[in-house]
Design an enzyme around this catalytic site. Sequence first.
Site, PDB file in Angstrom:
ATOM      1  N   THR A  72      65.580  28.416  41.730  1.00  0.00           N
ATOM      2  CA  THR A  72      67.010  28.664  41.711  1.00  0.00           C
ATOM      3  C   THR A  72      67.655  27.970  42.900  1.00  0.00           C
ATOM      4  OG1 THR A  72      66.653  30.821  40.674  1.00  0.00           O
ATOM      5  CG2 THR A  72      68.781  30.468  41.721  1.00  0.00           C
ATOM      6  N   SER A  73      68.830  27.384  42.700  1.00  0.00           N
ATOM      7  CA  SER A  73      69.586  26.734  43.765  1.00  0.00           C
ATOM      8  C   SER A  73      68.785  25.566  44.347  1.00  0.00           C
ATOM      9  CB  SER A  73      69.967  27.773  44.832  1.00  0.00           C
ATOM     10  OG  SER A  73      70.857  27.249  45.770  1.00  0.00           O
ATOM     11  N   SER A  74      68.466  25.590  45.625  1.00  0.00           N
ATOM     12  CA  SER A  74      67.654  24.516  46.192  1.00  0.00           C
ATOM     13  C   SER A  74      66.292  24.448  45.513  1.00  0.00           C
ATOM     14  CB  SER A  74      67.472  24.721  47.699  1.00  0.00           C
ATOM     15  OG  SER A  74      66.801  23.632  48.287  1.00  0.00           O
TER      16      SER A  74
END
Length: 300
Positions: free
Chosen positions: A146-148
Amino acid sequence: MIQVQFFLGVFFPPLAFLSLPSPALSAAGSLVQIKDFGTNPTNVGFYLYVPSKLQAKPPILVNPHWCHGTAQDCFKGTQLATLADTHGYIMIFPDSPNTADKCWDVSSNQTLTHNGGGDSLGIVSMVKWTLAKYNGDPSRVFSMGTSSGAMMTNVLLGSYPDVFAAGSAWAGVAFGCFAGNGFDVWSDPCATGKIIKTGSEWKTILDSTYPGFKGCRPKIQVFHGTADTTLYPQNLQEEIKEWTAVLGLPSTPASILADHYEKGWTTYVYGDRFQATSAQGVTHNIQTNETVVLNWFGLN
């Protein structure tokens, strides 16, 4: 909450902290740190979760954390490790060496090149060590983040299609969107959805990372909230253009599923190797659906 960071006098607006719910159940075991595992040019931390009951040739699921997170946070942040106790797969939780903001290197030429170096090569070394140690199944190696961690999932699948069979990326960006001259480069144009390319242009970028690769590219599912103001929703469209072109799929979805996976989410199905889900009203703090991830990887 978003913190601001300054590096050498330059402002880089980092990715948001993610507020993840505490799992109702915890994994039976704990993480073990592995220190000597092979080539690791940026000194990525290697944390391993091996359930007590493994499949005969266990699959491996890599779960890179988000910015400002750690391997331990990721281990506790979802039910994926707990479900490993049931389904017998091994989990790798890499830990970013970037002490400034704990974001992954998704920008350097090294990490975006097959066997070129960077964080991605360190993670691949973890996979190879684990496959050898536990007689794992090299055809069933996956990455979810998730995200990075979603951005790193795109990088791992793009730079190492010979290692990963599939990925699940939640609130990330297209492979190469953050490309820059250095490690941990923040790309405001990418984050705000201003880097717009054709599918062919994205494919050229990705293909250049591993010239001459003739094997099967990994399948991938991507998710993005329509209210994401950290990595703007345009990034979902760029992922769609990139992966449909790379996988040789039509640019128009074969089917569109309303209220799919969650109410208000729309899933665009381009075939059995690529799906994209737009989550109406969801911010960057998109919550992982472990059942969806395991179904996609065939781990349940």
